[in-house]
Design a protein around this motif. Sequence first.
Motif, PDB file in Angstrom:
ATOM      1  N   UNK A  21       0.847  -1.190   0.000  1.00 43.62           N
ATOM      2  CA  UNK A  21       0.000   0.000   0.000  1.00 43.62           C
ATOM      3  C   UNK A  21       0.882   1.239   0.000  1.00 43.62           C
ATOM      4  N   UNK A  22       0.652   2.130  -0.965  1.00 46.07           N
ATOM      5  CA  UNK A  22       1.433   3.356  -1.068  1.00 46.07           C
ATOM      6  C   UNK A  22       0.516   4.563  -0.936  1.00 46.07           C
ATOM      7  N   UNK A  23       0.947   5.544  -0.156  1.00 44.08           N
ATOM      8  CA  UNK A  23       0.248   6.822  -0.083  1.00 44.08           C
ATOM      9  C   UNK A  23       0.574   7.612  -1.349  1.00 44.08           C
ATOM     10  N   UNK A  24      -0.215   8.658  -1.611  1.00 43.08           N
ATOM     11  CA  UNK A  24      -0.005   9.454  -2.830  1.00 43.08           C
ATOM     12  C   UNK A  24       1.398  10.048  -2.879  1.00 43.08           C
ATOM     13  N   UNK A  25       1.899  10.507  -1.741  1.00 40.50           N
ATOM     14  CA  UNK A  25       3.253  11.063  -1.704  1.00 40.50           C
ATOM     15  C   UNK A  25       4.303  10.009  -2.030  1.00 40.50           C
ATOM     16  N   UNK A  26       4.067   8.793  -1.573  1.00 35.84           N
ATOM     17  CA  UNK A  26       5.010   7.707  -1.857  1.00 35.84           C
ATOM     18  C   UNK A  26       4.978   7.339  -3.337  1.00 35.84           C
ATOM     19  N   UNK A  27       3.802   7.396  -3.949  1.00 37.25           N
ATOM     20  CA  UNK A  27       3.698   7.109  -5.382  1.00 37.25           C
ATOM     21  C   UNK A  27       4.528   8.115  -6.166  1.00 37.25           C
ATOM     22  N   UNK A  28       4.420   9.390  -5.798  1.00 38.83           N
ATOM     23  CA  UNK A  28       5.213  10.421  -6.480  1.00 38.83           C
ATOM     24  C   UNK A  28       6.704  10.187  -6.283  1.00 38.83           C
ATOM     25  N   UNK A  29       7.078   9.827  -5.060  1.00 43.70           N
ATOM     26  CA  UNK A  29       8.490   9.569  -4.757  1.00 43.70           C
ATOM     27  C   UNK A  29       9.011   8.388  -5.571  1.00 43.70           C
ATOM     28  N   UNK A  30       8.266   7.292  -5.598  1.00 44.44           N
ATOM     29  CA  UNK A  30       8.709   6.116  -6.344  1.00 44.44           C
ATOM     30  C   UNK A  30       8.703   6.370  -7.847  1.00 44.44           C
TER      31      UNK A  30
END
Length: 92
Positions: A21-30
């Motif tokens: 599970x990824x938060x929106x900020x983590x999606x941008x980071x990845x």
Amino acid sequence: MSNDAVSPEEVRHVAELARVDLADGEVDQFTRQFADILEYFETLDEVPEVDRDADLANVMRPDEARDSLDSDEALRNAAETEDGYFKGPNVS
């Protein structure tokens, strides 16, 4: 490499496949990190090819038959055994 080499949708899809599970900020980071990784791979295209046969040598020692443990000795310290075999936890 352009920043759109990897889309946030692709990152979400990979995370879903990996059951992460990824938060929106983590999606941008990845997304940024994956784009950077792909850019590093593109630098490999700049490495010149080598036009020579490598001198290969067998660095492995020859196989030698030698005595090994018998079954009882090998199983002596096992936590659990069954019918002369190691027994481990069930994997589902």
